[in-house]
Design a protein around this motif. Structure first.
Motif, PDB file in Angstrom:
ATOM      1  N   LEU A 126       0.833  -1.209   0.000  1.00 41.43           N
ATOM      2  CA  LEU A 126       0.000   0.000   0.000  1.00 41.43           C
ATOM      3  C   LEU A 126       0.866   1.256   0.000  1.00 41.43           C
ATOM      4  CD1 LEU A 126      -2.748  -1.053   2.594  1.00 41.43           C
ATOM      5  CD2 LEU A 126      -2.861  -1.164   0.102  1.00 41.43           C
ATOM      6  N   TRP A 127       1.953   1.221   0.752  1.00 44.70           N
ATOM      7  CA  TRP A 127       2.853   2.383   0.806  1.00 44.70           C
ATOM      8  C   TRP A 127       3.527   2.626  -0.547  1.00 44.70           C
ATOM      9  CZ3 TRP A 127       8.472   2.592   1.102  1.00 44.70           C
ATOM     10  CH2 TRP A 127       8.969   3.876   1.379  1.00 44.70           C
ATOM     11  N   ALA A 128       3.963   1.554  -1.206  1.00 45.26           N
ATOM     12  CA  ALA A 128       4.613   1.702  -2.512  1.00 45.26           C
ATOM     13  C   ALA A 128       3.649   2.277  -3.543  1.00 45.26           C
ATOM     14  CB  ALA A 128       5.150   0.349  -2.981  1.00 45.26           C
ATOM     15  N   GLU A 206      -3.123  15.103   4.861  1.00 42.16           N
ATOM     16  CA  GLU A 206      -3.133  13.914   5.716  1.00 42.16           C
ATOM     17  C   GLU A 206      -1.772  13.219   5.652  1.00 42.16           C
ATOM     18  OE1 GLU A 206      -5.459  13.219   7.648  1.00 42.16           O
ATOM     19  OE2 GLU A 206      -7.321  14.054   6.857  1.00 42.16           O
ATOM     20  N   SER A 207      -1.365  12.615   6.766  1.00 41.89           N
ATOM     21  CA  SER A 207      -0.099  11.896   6.815  1.00 41.89           C
ATOM     22  C   SER A 207      -0.180  10.614   5.996  1.00 41.89           C
ATOM     23  CB  SER A 207       0.265  11.562   8.257  1.00 41.89           C
ATOM     24  OG  SER A 207      -0.673  10.642   8.808  1.00 41.89           O
ATOM     25  N   THR A 208       0.975  10.076   5.645  1.00 40.88           N
ATOM     26  CA  THR A 208       1.020   8.843   4.855  1.00 40.88           C
ATOM     27  C   THR A 208       0.351   7.688   5.595  1.00 40.88           C
ATOM     28  OG1 THR A 208       3.081   9.552   3.799  1.00 40.88           O
ATOM     29  CG2 THR A 208       2.552   7.204   3.700  1.00 40.88           C
ATOM     30  N   TRP A 209       0.630   7.560   6.878  1.00 41.36           N
ATOM     31  CA  TRP A 209       0.048   6.477   7.669  1.00 41.36           C
ATOM     32  C   TRP A 209      -1.477   6.592   7.720  1.00 41.36           C
ATOM     33  CZ3 TRP A 209       1.026   1.826   9.169  1.00 41.36           C
ATOM     34  CH2 TRP A 209       0.293   1.252  10.200  1.00 41.36           C
ATOM     35  N   THR A 213      -4.188   3.831   6.338  1.00 40.43           N
ATOM     36  CA  THR A 213      -5.091   3.145   7.261  1.00 40.43           C
ATOM     37  C   THR A 213      -6.537   3.615   7.160  1.00 40.43           C
ATOM     38  OG1 THR A 213      -4.493   4.718   9.016  1.00 40.43           O
ATOM     39  CG2 THR A 213      -3.256   2.641   8.893  1.00 40.43           C
ATOM     40  N   ARG A 214      -6.761   4.870   6.787  1.00 37.97           N
ATOM     41  CA  ARG A 214      -8.124   5.417   6.780  1.00 37.97           C
ATOM     42  C   ARG A 214      -8.742   5.525   5.397  1.00 37.97           C
ATOM     43  NH1 ARG A 214      -9.481   8.164  11.461  1.00 37.97           N
ATOM     44  NH2 ARG A 214     -11.554   8.212  10.496  1.00 37.97           N
ATOM     45  N   GLU A 215      -7.942   5.649   4.366  1.00 39.65           N
ATOM     46  CA  GLU A 215      -8.484   5.858   3.031  1.00 39.65           C
ATOM     47  C   GLU A 215      -8.301   4.648   2.114  1.00 39.65           C
ATOM     48  OE1 GLU A 215     -10.193   8.470   2.506  1.00 39.65           O
ATOM     49  OE2 GLU A 215      -9.606   9.685   4.231  1.00 39.65           O
TER      50      GLU A 215
END
Length: 304
Positions: A126-128, A206-209, A213-215
């Motif tokens: 998800l981060w990539a 919004e922060s990356t984390w 986690t939320r979107e």
């Protein structure tokens, strides 16, 4: 022939109990969940029943087993009897007790390994997808290089280098399977990060984390949950295969894969006892796949 009749009767009884479980869930669950249970196919109910039975056996293994896991209770390869319902193994340990404790060891280690692989693989995937650019390309090419190596051979190599303790086994299998989870989570997330609500969250700062986690994660949950079930089956079979080859869960810990290897000589004499751990592996794999198929069908939105 008697074994086939007994097996068929057990499967039929299992489906009857599955239908009863489905009816019970419809009566006890809240209206929204009861509607889901009402539309559950009988195969999925059977899968849930089997999974619950395995969890029960794993948790209460010390109570259910007639003997301790490692205790020598008689001579080697004793036949089935009242004292030893499934006989004894090559060291004189009770086979039924080791089969019960094997549920705790094999299934528990497989679940922990799958959970670790999913936490690492899904977060990185998800981060990539969210970051894109050279980060995404570098990580993806690294994962491609790892996936080019056959999983079983790679696992055997790493276990030979780092040893065969339970901790090492979990870390090695999790590292190998995290690459598969990474590919799926990245692929799913790439279709989500271009959505308007993700763009709006980016503009809000919004922060990356929080974005992950939320979107992104809530909208990628359905395929990830289905993949968790499938990945658990692959991990479960991989651990059993490694134990059969002697590089998985090590003796004297009870494990279904090693139980097949240790008692395979009995098959030559027409004794089906070594096939029981293999049957336990196959039954759980089929049960999990029944539930996963149902979840995939629900997530697809298709009607029967």
């Amino acid at each position: 022939m008697p074994a086939i009749i007994l097996f068929g009767g057990g499967i039929a009884a299992g489906f009857v109990l599955a239908a009863a479980l489905r009816a019970l869930l419809v009566r006890l669950l809240p209206a929204r969940l009861a509607h889901v249970a009402r539309g559950m196919p009988i195969t999925a109910a059977f899968g849930i029943l089997v999974i619950l039975a395995y969890i029960f056996v794993a948790i209460f293994a010390p109570v259910l087993a007639p003997y301790p896991e490692r205790e020598v209770v008689g001579a080697q390869y004793l036949p089935w009897s009242a004292e030893n319902p499934l006989g004894t193994d090559k060291l004189g340990r009770d086979m039924l007790s080791r089969l019960i404790f094997g549920a705790r060891n094999t299934v528990g280690i497989a679940f922990a390994t799958t959970a670790l692989a999913f936490v690492v693989g899904s977060i990185l995937g998800l981060w990539a997808a969210l970051m894109g650019g050279w980060i995404d390309q570098a990580m993806s090419r690294f994962v491609d290089a790892l996936m080019a190596i056959p999983a079983l051979i790679f696992s055997l190599l790493l276990l030979t280098i780092f040893g065969t303790s339970v901790t090492t086994l979990i870390l090695v299998i999790a590292a190998v399977d995290a690459t598969r989870v990474y590919r799926l989570s990245r692929s799913v997330a790439q279709g989500i990060v271009v959505m308007d609500y993700v763009e709006a969250a980016l503009l809000r700062g919004e922060s990356t984390w929080r974005l992950i986690t939320r979107e992104i994660l809530p909208n990628a949950m359905a395929p990830l949950v289905a993949e968790f079930g499938l990945r658990f089956c692959f991990v479960f079979l991989a651990i059993s295969a490694l134990s059969f080859l002697g590089l998985g869960i090590q003796p004297p810990t009870a494990d279904w894969g090693s139980m097949v290897r240790e008692n395979a000589a009995l098959i030559t004499f027409g004794d089906i006892t070594p096939l029981l751990p293999a049957g336990a592996i196959a039954l759980l794999t089929v049960a999990v796949n029944f539930v996963v198929d149902w979840q995939l069908h629900r997530a697809s939105g298709l009607k029967d």
